[in-house]
Design a protein around this motif. Structure first.
Motif, mmCIF file in Angstrom:
data_model
loop_
_atom_site.group_PDB
_atom_site.id
_atom_site.type_symbol
_atom_site.label_atom_id
_atom_site.label_comp_id
_atom_site.label_asym_id
_atom_site.label_seq_id
_atom_site.Cartn_x
_atom_site.Cartn_y
_atom_site.Cartn_z
ATOM 1 N N THR A 52 41.254 58.156 62.025
ATOM 2 C CA THR A 52 40.646 57.617 60.877
ATOM 3 C C THR A 52 41.387 57.946 59.735
ATOM 4 N N VAL A 53 41.834 56.822 58.772
ATOM 5 C CA VAL A 53 42.304 56.905 57.834
ATOM 6 C C VAL A 53 41.607 56.539 56.607
ATOM 7 N N VAL A 54 41.935 57.144 55.510
ATOM 8 C CA VAL A 54 40.940 56.576 54.211
ATOM 9 C C VAL A 54 41.967 55.626 53.350
ATOM 10 N N VAL A 55 41.619 54.250 53.072
ATOM 11 C CA VAL A 55 42.302 53.401 52.241
ATOM 12 C C VAL A 55 42.009 52.942 51.063
ATOM 13 N N ALA A 56 42.563 53.275 49.966
ATOM 14 C CA ALA A 56 42.223 52.995 48.363
ATOM 15 C C ALA A 56 42.775 51.668 48.355
ATOM 16 N N ILE A 57 41.460 50.694 47.979
ATOM 17 C CA ILE A 57 41.846 49.260 47.819
ATOM 18 C C ILE A 57 41.699 49.154 46.165
ATOM 19 N N SER A 58 42.729 48.701 45.307
ATOM 20 C CA SER A 58 42.510 48.630 44.098
ATOM 21 C C SER A 58 42.286 47.008 43.597
ATOM 22 N N SER A 59 41.565 46.931 42.514
ATOM 23 C CA SER A 59 41.405 45.539 42.083
ATOM 24 C C SER A 59 41.126 45.626 40.609
ATOM 25 N N ARG A 60 41.539 44.532 39.771
ATOM 26 C CA ARG A 60 41.026 44.431 38.380
ATOM 27 C C ARG A 60 40.087 43.389 38.205
ATOM 28 N N VAL A 61 39.168 43.753 37.054
ATOM 29 C CA VAL A 61 37.986 43.018 36.847
ATOM 30 C C VAL A 61 37.840 42.922 35.340
ATOM 31 N N LYS A 62 37.459 41.954 34.916
ATOM 32 C CA LYS A 62 37.183 41.744 33.513
ATOM 33 C C LYS A 62 36.052 42.053 32.968
ATOM 34 N N HIS A 63 35.674 43.060 32.272
ATOM 35 C CA HIS A 63 34.360 43.514 31.611
ATOM 36 C C HIS A 63 33.520 42.246 30.968
ATOM 37 N N SER A 64 32.231 42.207 31.503
ATOM 38 C CA SER A 64 31.589 40.939 31.214
ATOM 39 C C SER A 64 31.310 40.861 29.661
ATOM 40 N N THR A 65 31.119 41.939 29.065
ATOM 41 C CA THR A 65 30.717 41.546 27.572
ATOM 42 C C THR A 65 31.968 41.746 26.497
ATOM 43 N N TYR A 66 32.887 42.863 26.876
ATOM 44 C CA TYR A 66 33.917 43.105 26.043
ATOM 45 C C TYR A 66 35.379 42.523 26.243
ATOM 46 N N GLY A 67 35.329 41.987 27.818
ATOM 47 C CA GLY A 67 36.795 41.193 28.111
ATOM 48 C C GLY A 67 37.601 42.149 28.504
#
Length: 115
Positions: A52-67
């Motif tokens: 078993t390995v632990v994999v970190a998955i990064s993503s970028r999201v825009k804040h709904s109110t402040y952008g």
């Protein structure tokens, strides 16, 4: 190839037959039969468990109110059958059937080995 004839009658006097050809089923790959499975690319952050390995998955999201652009990281446990992944490797993981309480992903390929 067998032929099937189906009688079609428009009036009591005229009788026609329609030929329906049997379609050969082509060979389909295992991926097409199982359907679409999610696939993600991430970095191995832990390999201390057996298979078993632990994999970190990064993503970028825009804040709904402040952008503001925010970075989100998800840590997923993935099955590594040969124990060949090491910390720092970039891997592609694929969704699979549930293997344990937390593990329902497997390592599909190692994209880049850690230096």
């Amino acid at each position: 190839m067998s032929e099937i004839t189906i009688p079609v009658t428009e009036t009591a006097e005229v009788t026609d037959t329609v030929k329906i050809e049997k379609i050969d089923v082509k060979e389909v790959s295992a991926k097409e039969v199982r359907g679409h499975r999610k696939s993600r690319v991430g970095k191995v952050v832990s390999d201390k468990m057996d298979k078993t390995v632990v994999v970190a998955i990064s993503s970028r999201v825009k804040h709904s109110t402040y952008g503001k652009i925010l970075r989100r990281t998800k840590r997923i446990k993935a099955h590594d059958e040969q124990n060949e992944c090491r910390i720092g490797d970039t891997v592609r993981i694929m969704e699979t059937r549930r293997l344990s309480k937390d593990k329902h992903w497997r390592v599909a390929e190692i994209i880049e080995k850690a230096k």
